[in-house]
Design a protein around this motif. Structure first.
Motif, PDB file in Angstrom:
ATOM      1  N   HIS A  24     -29.401 -27.103 -52.175  1.00 43.32           N
ATOM      2  CA  HIS A  24     -30.025 -25.912 -51.608  1.00 43.32           C
ATOM      3  C   HIS A  24     -30.387 -26.180 -50.158  1.00 43.32           C
ATOM      4  O   HIS A  24     -30.975 -27.208 -49.835  1.00 43.32           O
ATOM      5  CB  HIS A  24     -31.277 -25.550 -52.401  1.00 43.32           C
ATOM      6  N   GLN A  25     -30.034 -25.247 -49.283  1.00 41.34           N
ATOM      7  CA  GLN A  25     -30.398 -25.381 -47.871  1.00 41.34           C
ATOM      8  C   GLN A  25     -31.158 -24.139 -47.431  1.00 41.34           C
ATOM      9  O   GLN A  25     -30.970 -23.046 -47.977  1.00 41.34           O
ATOM     10  CB  GLN A  25     -29.146 -25.564 -47.010  1.00 41.34           C
ATOM     11  N   THR A  26     -32.001 -24.320 -46.441  1.00 41.58           N
ATOM     12  CA  THR A  26     -32.871 -23.229 -46.023  1.00 41.58           C
ATOM     13  C   THR A  26     -32.538 -22.690 -44.634  1.00 41.58           C
ATOM     14  O   THR A  26     -33.224 -21.803 -44.135  1.00 41.58           O
ATOM     15  CB  THR A  26     -34.337 -23.696 -46.029  1.00 41.58           C
ATOM     16  N   GLU A  27     -31.462 -23.248 -44.010  1.00 39.14           N
ATOM     17  CA  GLU A  27     -31.240 -22.929 -42.604  1.00 39.14           C
ATOM     18  C   GLU A  27     -29.929 -22.194 -42.327  1.00 39.14           C
ATOM     19  O   GLU A  27     -29.467 -22.177 -41.197  1.00 39.14           O
ATOM     20  CB  GLU A  27     -31.332 -24.205 -41.778  1.00 39.14           C
ATOM     21  N   ASN A  28     -29.307 -21.641 -43.378  1.00 41.19           N
ATOM     22  CA  ASN A  28     -28.183 -20.724 -43.175  1.00 41.19           C
ATOM     23  C   ASN A  28     -26.947 -21.399 -42.561  1.00 41.19           C
ATOM     24  O   ASN A  28     -26.202 -20.756 -41.799  1.00 41.19           O
ATOM     25  CB  ASN A  28     -28.614 -19.554 -42.284  1.00 41.19           C
ATOM     26  N   HIS A  29     -26.713 -22.672 -42.882  1.00 44.02           N
ATOM     27  CA  HIS A  29     -25.565 -23.363 -42.307  1.00 44.02           C
ATOM     28  C   HIS A  29     -24.301 -23.014 -43.058  1.00 44.02           C
ATOM     29  O   HIS A  29     -24.298 -22.817 -44.276  1.00 44.02           O
ATOM     30  CB  HIS A  29     -25.783 -24.879 -42.360  1.00 44.02           C
ATOM     31  N   ARG A  30     -23.198 -22.964 -42.301  1.00 46.79           N
ATOM     32  CA  ARG A  30     -21.944 -22.513 -42.866  1.00 46.79           C
ATOM     33  C   ARG A  30     -21.282 -23.570 -43.754  1.00 46.79           C
ATOM     34  O   ARG A  30     -20.795 -23.294 -44.833  1.00 46.79           O
ATOM     35  CB  ARG A  30     -21.001 -22.138 -41.720  1.00 46.79           C
ATOM     36  N   TYR A  31     -21.229 -24.820 -43.253  1.00 44.90           N
ATOM     37  CA  TYR A  31     -20.490 -25.875 -43.940  1.00 44.90           C
ATOM     38  C   TYR A  31     -21.398 -26.684 -44.862  1.00 44.90           C
ATOM     39  O   TYR A  31     -22.459 -27.151 -44.443  1.00 44.90           O
ATOM     40  CB  TYR A  31     -19.859 -26.842 -42.932  1.00 44.90           C
ATOM     41  N   VAL A  66     -16.740 -26.465 -58.007  1.00 40.03           N
ATOM     42  CA  VAL A  66     -17.884 -26.060 -57.180  1.00 40.03           C
ATOM     43  C   VAL A  66     -17.941 -24.547 -57.123  1.00 40.03           C
ATOM     44  O   VAL A  66     -16.972 -23.847 -57.400  1.00 40.03           O
ATOM     45  CB  VAL A  66     -17.790 -26.628 -55.745  1.00 40.03           C
ATOM     46  N   SER A  67     -19.117 -24.080 -56.759  1.00 38.53           N
ATOM     47  CA  SER A  67     -19.271 -22.648 -56.503  1.00 38.53           C
ATOM     48  C   SER A  67     -20.284 -22.446 -55.397  1.00 38.53           C
ATOM     49  O   SER A  67     -21.253 -23.200 -55.268  1.00 38.53           O
ATOM     50  CB  SER A  67     -19.705 -21.906 -57.768  1.00 38.53           C
ATOM     51  N   ARG A  68     -20.027 -21.402 -54.614  1.00 35.38           N
ATOM     52  CA  ARG A  68     -20.963 -21.033 -53.549  1.00 35.38           C
ATOM     53  C   ARG A  68     -21.005 -19.511 -53.507  1.00 35.38           C
ATOM     54  O   ARG A  68     -20.245 -18.874 -52.798  1.00 35.38           O
ATOM     55  CB  ARG A  68     -20.521 -21.605 -52.205  1.00 35.38           C
ATOM     56  N   SER A  69     -21.935 -18.976 -54.270  1.00 37.47           N
ATOM     57  CA  SER A  69     -22.051 -17.518 -54.377  1.00 37.47           C
ATOM     58  C   SER A  69     -23.020 -16.963 -53.336  1.00 37.47           C
ATOM     59  O   SER A  69     -23.038 -15.745 -53.092  1.00 37.47           O
ATOM     60  CB  SER A  69     -22.501 -17.122 -55.785  1.00 37.47           C
ATOM     61  N   LYS A  70     -23.826 -17.822 -52.736  1.00 37.78           N
ATOM     62  CA  LYS A  70     -24.681 -17.414 -51.630  1.00 37.78           C
ATOM     63  C   LYS A  70     -24.790 -18.569 -50.653  1.00 37.78           C
ATOM     64  O   LYS A  70     -24.579 -19.729 -51.020  1.00 37.78           O
ATOM     65  CB  LYS A  70     -26.055 -16.958 -52.110  1.00 37.78           C
ATOM     66  N   THR A  71     -25.105 -18.262 -49.417  1.00 39.46           N
ATOM     67  CA  THR A  71     -25.073 -19.251 -48.342  1.00 39.46           C
ATOM     68  C   THR A  71     -25.908 -20.479 -48.657  1.00 39.46           C
ATOM     69  O   THR A  71     -25.507 -21.598 -48.383  1.00 39.46           O
ATOM     70  CB  THR A  71     -25.567 -18.627 -47.023  1.00 39.46           C
ATOM     71  N   GLU A  72     -27.060 -20.283 -49.243  1.00 40.72           N
ATOM     72  CA  GLU A  72     -28.005 -21.390 -49.375  1.00 40.72           C
ATOM     73  C   GLU A  72     -27.729 -22.344 -50.524  1.00 40.72           C
ATOM     74  O   GLU A  72     -28.295 -23.432 -50.552  1.00 40.72           O
ATOM     75  CB  GLU A  72     -29.433 -20.845 -49.502  1.00 40.72           C
ATOM     76  N   ASP A  73     -26.875 -21.985 -51.465  1.00 42.24           N
ATOM     77  CA  ASP A  73     -26.673 -22.836 -52.635  1.00 42.24           C
ATOM     78  C   ASP A  73     -25.217 -23.244 -52.800  1.00 42.24           C
ATOM     79  O   ASP A  73     -24.311 -22.409 -52.766  1.00 42.24           O
ATOM     80  CB  ASP A  73     -27.125 -22.129 -53.917  1.00 42.24           C
TER      81      ASP A  73
END
Lengths: 112, 111
Positions: A24-31, A66-73
């Motif tokens: 989980h990230q809180t800073e909206n990073h793309r990669y 893997v899955s990335r359904s929203k930017t932060e996870d």
């Protein structure tokens, strides 16, 4: 810590069971990236993501999804864990297109 | 296949010594070379090098890249026990800028 949280920090599971690790990230990073670290091998790339629903395989992707359904996870799933997947798993984020990677604190996974 | 090789694999020195860690690489579409320090948990960033011949410095640590000969060195002068760690070299390549890591050098600094 660049706003990265990995969960769980430790997990013990049995062969054949599914396991999901979360980054989980809180800073909206793309990669975002998933690495595993084993003695004698350094860190090896499993999968990475360059945006929501955009993912690709790394060097050691067999047995992982893997899955990335929203930017932060960014979720890493072992569909049916094996003992060879016992490892330390690190998530990493890139803060900008030309910036270095920052790593999470890691998840120690033991598959018995 | 991209490859990064570090040497030596391990090194034991005494406080005050100077050490040189080596990293050689073979990658396609090279973008940069990075050094990380790993103590107990997550690797922490030290340097990013993109151009040959320009030394990066941070206190007692310095690093330089040779893109013609495809290697980099990390120097640590006047070593301290707190420098004991695994030092990782990684090369960034490809459109998604993924990192390929070497196996690391385990540095142990004795008092």
């Amino acid at each position: 810590d660049a706003g990265i949280t990995q969960s769980p920090r430790h997990k013990v599971t049995e062969t054949g069971t599914p396991v999901t690790l979360r980054c989980h990230q809180t800073e909206n990073h793309r990669y975002m990236y998933w690495y595993r670290q084993d003695p004698g091998h350094g860190l090896r790339l499993i999968h990475y993501s360059y945006g929501v629903k955009d993912t690709d395989k790394g060097e050691v992707s067999d047995g992982y999804s893997v899955s990335r359904s929203k930017t932060e996870d960014f979720l890493l799933t072992l569909e049916s864990a094996t003992s060879s997947q016992t490892s330390v798993y690190f998530c990493a984020i890139r803060q900008g297109d030309y910036e270095k990677l920052f790593f999470g604190s890691g998840t120690q996974l033991s598959v018995l | 296949e991209d490859k990064v090789v570090q040497s030596p694999l391990s090194l034991v020195v005494h406080e005050g010594d100077t050490v040189t860690l080596n990293c050689s690489y073979e990658v396609t579409n090279f973008r940069s070379l990075l050094w990380y320090k790993q103590e107990k948990k997550a690797p922490t960033f030290l340097f990013m090098l993109t151009s040959s011949g320009i030394e990066k410095k941070s206190g007692r640590l310095s690093s330089i890249l040779d893109k013609k000969e495809l290697f980099s060195i990390l120097n640590i002068t006047a070593t301290q026990t707190g420098d004991s760690a695994v030092y990782l070299c990684a090369v960034e390549s490809g459109s998604a800028r993924q990192l390929t890591f070497g196996s690391g050098t385990q540095l142990t600094v004795l008092p």
